[in-house]
Enzyme design. Structure first.
Site, PDB file in Angstrom:
ATOM      1  N   LYS A 175      23.033  51.701  37.181  1.00 56.78           N
ATOM      2  CA  LYS A 175      22.676  51.879  35.585  1.00 56.78           C
ATOM      3  C   LYS A 175      22.752  50.690  34.642  1.00 56.78           C
ATOM      4  O   LYS A 175      23.696  50.116  34.572  1.00 56.78           O
ATOM      5  CB  LYS A 175      23.677  53.026  34.996  1.00 56.78           C
ATOM      6  CG  LYS A 175      23.448  53.507  33.660  1.00 56.78           C
ATOM      7  CD  LYS A 175      24.674  54.104  33.009  1.00 56.78           C
ATOM      8  CE  LYS A 175      24.412  54.299  31.455  1.00 56.78           C
ATOM      9  NZ  LYS A 175      24.134  53.072  30.681  1.00 56.78           N
ATOM     10  N   GLU A 250      35.680  45.559  36.366  1.00 56.80           N
ATOM     11  CA  GLU A 250      35.882  44.624  35.965  1.00 56.80           C
ATOM     12  C   GLU A 250      35.712  44.481  34.445  1.00 56.80           C
ATOM     13  O   GLU A 250      34.622  44.928  33.980  1.00 56.80           O
ATOM     14  CB  GLU A 250      34.625  43.722  36.558  1.00 56.80           C
ATOM     15  CG  GLU A 250      34.928  42.074  36.429  1.00 56.80           C
ATOM     16  CD  GLU A 250      34.333  41.595  35.006  1.00 56.80           C
ATOM     17  OE1 GLU A 250      35.017  41.499  33.984  1.00 56.80           O
ATOM     18  OE2 GLU A 250      33.004  41.525  35.089  1.00 56.80           O
ATOM     19  N   CYS A 284      33.111  38.233  29.122  1.00 55.85           N
ATOM     20  CA  CYS A 284      34.194  38.531  29.291  1.00 55.85           C
ATOM     21  C   CYS A 284      35.281  37.566  29.784  1.00 55.85           C
ATOM     22  O   CYS A 284      36.429  38.064  29.551  1.00 55.85           O
ATOM     23  CB  CYS A 284      34.045  39.797  30.602  1.00 55.85           C
ATOM     24  SG  CYS A 284      33.388  38.964  32.069  1.00 55.85           S
ATOM     25  N   GLU A 381      39.235  41.305  21.191  1.00 53.49           N
ATOM     26  CA  GLU A 381      38.186  40.711  21.948  1.00 53.49           C
ATOM     27  C   GLU A 381      36.869  41.012  20.982  1.00 53.49           C
ATOM     28  O   GLU A 381      36.476  42.102  20.633  1.00 53.49           O
ATOM     29  CB  GLU A 381      37.988  41.523  23.061  1.00 53.49           C
ATOM     30  CG  GLU A 381      36.678  40.729  24.003  1.00 53.49           C
ATOM     31  CD  GLU A 381      36.847  41.392  25.334  1.00 53.49           C
ATOM     32  OE1 GLU A 381      36.107  40.612  26.486  1.00 53.49           O
ATOM     33  OE2 GLU A 381      36.973  42.700  25.448  1.00 53.49           O
TER      34      GLU A 381
END
Length: 489
Positions: A175, A250, A284, A381
């Protein structure tokens, strides 16, 4: 405009409901492509094909060596088309062409790494404590894998999932993010061209309700590999309770970079710039919590400020550009709100801090000096080019500040003291630690985090094992009949 279809069971098709979405070029703000959206029915078709092909002799009985050769072929095709896929990814996501093209080319090595491991999946003969038994183990494909990747670093994050899954003999429904799925759908053409049997890999995209949720809770999914944010990950974990799929996550991070008083300041400045302004901060592993020894704090700010004067913000397709646009307008808004809160808390912005006045989602590279660990930019973040620095006085204080976070994906240490490098890196609660460098990856090195940065590892030897199950086989070598059936041997 370019129109992209779904790739299901070896066939290109629009979604069963006819739903489509439009993608904007982040560098211009203009619509450039449309995408077919998968429905629950489309998800069912993709998973049914993936389940079917596991029993198809064309894939089930293919030797491990032959699977490896298909992966080698795929790697060659990726390298051959790296520039074209990179340009499409840049147009769709706004990431620099210099990075998307080179990263796409490099991920060919990930597929080669797992191609080489495909026929190294060995079992073992066990030295069993029963002399009339021959007992051995073998590794078998875990089954149907659902791989979910975000829009940033798509080719890399796909390779860390698809490479080990195919080498192990699994089938995969991939996906792509609904934000910028074009490179994944272009990549599907290479899977088709490489010669994988139909149904081994399907590539779909769509929203959460009609695509992601039906995929992650589908009863025929055996394995989920997810990269994304912690909040979405919680939904994925809840969905996996429906199928008990083995799941790896993750997720994001607020990675600390520790700069000690004996560090090479040029190297440390370059590392912090790479960790915060590289990929326009949309990474990330971004090193967004710079912790700097007080004795070199001002010097490092000056060094970073001087180096940052040469940063070129502009068209991501231009070779001279260092920082391009952010993928979405929402990221720009979040950064502006976070910076405003930090200024209210007493933070100092040394440069940047504003949206650049030009078409597209551009944010100026920004350096924030913080005097408290509670400063908003050290906690949120933002996924943009914002660097935050905080002074420390002792090694113990630096380690405590570094570990004062619910995340734990990456970390960095800059020091010329080898003993300190070993001592500090061993105490940082993060899955990755770079010493005197930052943002380095390899197919050989495991990638993953601690705590709210997820669990499980991608890349490296252990990743392929996560796409297998161990079967233990017992063979009675005695000619005598079984003994008492009511007593366990």
């Amino acid at each position: 405009m370019q129109h992209y279809q779904l790739f299901i069971d070896g066939t290109w098709c629009d979604g069963s409901t006819g739903q489509m979405m439009t993608s904007q070029n982040p560098a211009t703000g203009q619509d450039w492509a449309t995408f077919a959206c998968a429905s629950k029915e489309d998800v069912d078709r993709a998973i049914s094909a993936a389940r079917r092909v596991l029993s198809d002799p064309a894939w089930r009985d293919m030797t491990q060596t032959a699977r490896g050769k298909l992966l080698y072929r795929l790697a060659d095709l990726i390298e051959e088309h790296a520039a074209a896929i990179g340009e499409i990814e840049t147009t769709d996501s706004g990431k620099l062409l210099a990075e998307t093209a080179s990263q796409t080319k490099y991920v060919g090595d990930y597929y080669r790494y797992y191609a080489g491991l495909a026929d190294k999946l060995e079992g073992a003969v066990l030295p069993i404590d029963k002399p009339d038994m021959h007992v051995f183990t073998r590794r078998e494909p875990i089954g149907v894998a659902a791989a979910i990747v975000p829009w940033n670093a798509q080719m890399f994050l796909t390779a860390t999932k698809l490479g080990p899954a195919l080498a192990a003999g699994c089938s995969v429904v991939l996906k792509a993010s609904e934000m910028a799925p074009a490179p994944m759908l272009e990549f599907a053409r290479l899977i088709e061209k490489a010669g994988f049997p139909k149904g081994v890999v399907s590539v779909i995209t769509g929203d959460a309700e009609n695509c992601a949720i039906p995929l992650t809770r589908h009863p025929d999914v055996d394995r989920i590999a997810f990269t994304g944010g912690p909040e979405t990950a919680r939904h994925v974990v809840r969905n996996s309770a429906e199928n008990f799929a083995v799941t790896t996550l993750e997720l994001g991070g607020k990675s600390p970079v520790l700069v000690f008083d004996d560090a090479d300041l040029d190297g440390a400045a370059n590392g912090l710039i790479a960790g915060n302004f590289g990929a326009s901060g949309q990474s990330c592993v971004a090193g967004t919590r710079g912790l700097v020894h007080r004795s070199v704090f001002k010097k490092l700010i000056e060094r970073i400020s001087d180096k940052s004067k040469g940063i070129v913000v502009g068209d991501p397709l231009e070779a001279s550009t260092h920082v391009g646009p952010l993928c979405t307008e929402a990221q720009v808004l979040k950064i502006k709100q976070t910076l405003a809160k930090a200024k209210e808390q007493g933070a100092t912005i040394h440069f940047g801090g504003d949206q650049i006045r030009r078409p597209g989602n551009y944010m100026a590279p920004t350096l924030v000096e913080c005097m408290s660990a509670d400063t908003e930019t050290l906690k949120v973040e933002m996924f943009g080019p914002v660097m935050s620095l905080l002074p420390f006085d002792t090694e113990e204080e630096a380690i405590a500040l570094a570990n004062e976070t619910p995340f734990g994906l990456a970390s960095g240490v800059f020091t010329e003291n080898v003993a300190r490098a070993h001592r500090v890196s061993s105490r940082l609660k993060a899955g990755i630690c770079w010493v005197n460098t930052y943002r380095a990856v390899s197919p050989i090195a495991p990638f993953g985090g601690y705590n709210q940065s997820g669990y499980g590892r991608e890349a490296g030897m252990e990743a392929i094992l996560d796409y297998t199950r161990t079967k233990t086989t017992w063979i009675n070598t005695s000619d005598a009949p079984m003994a008492n059936p009511f007593v366990m041997r």
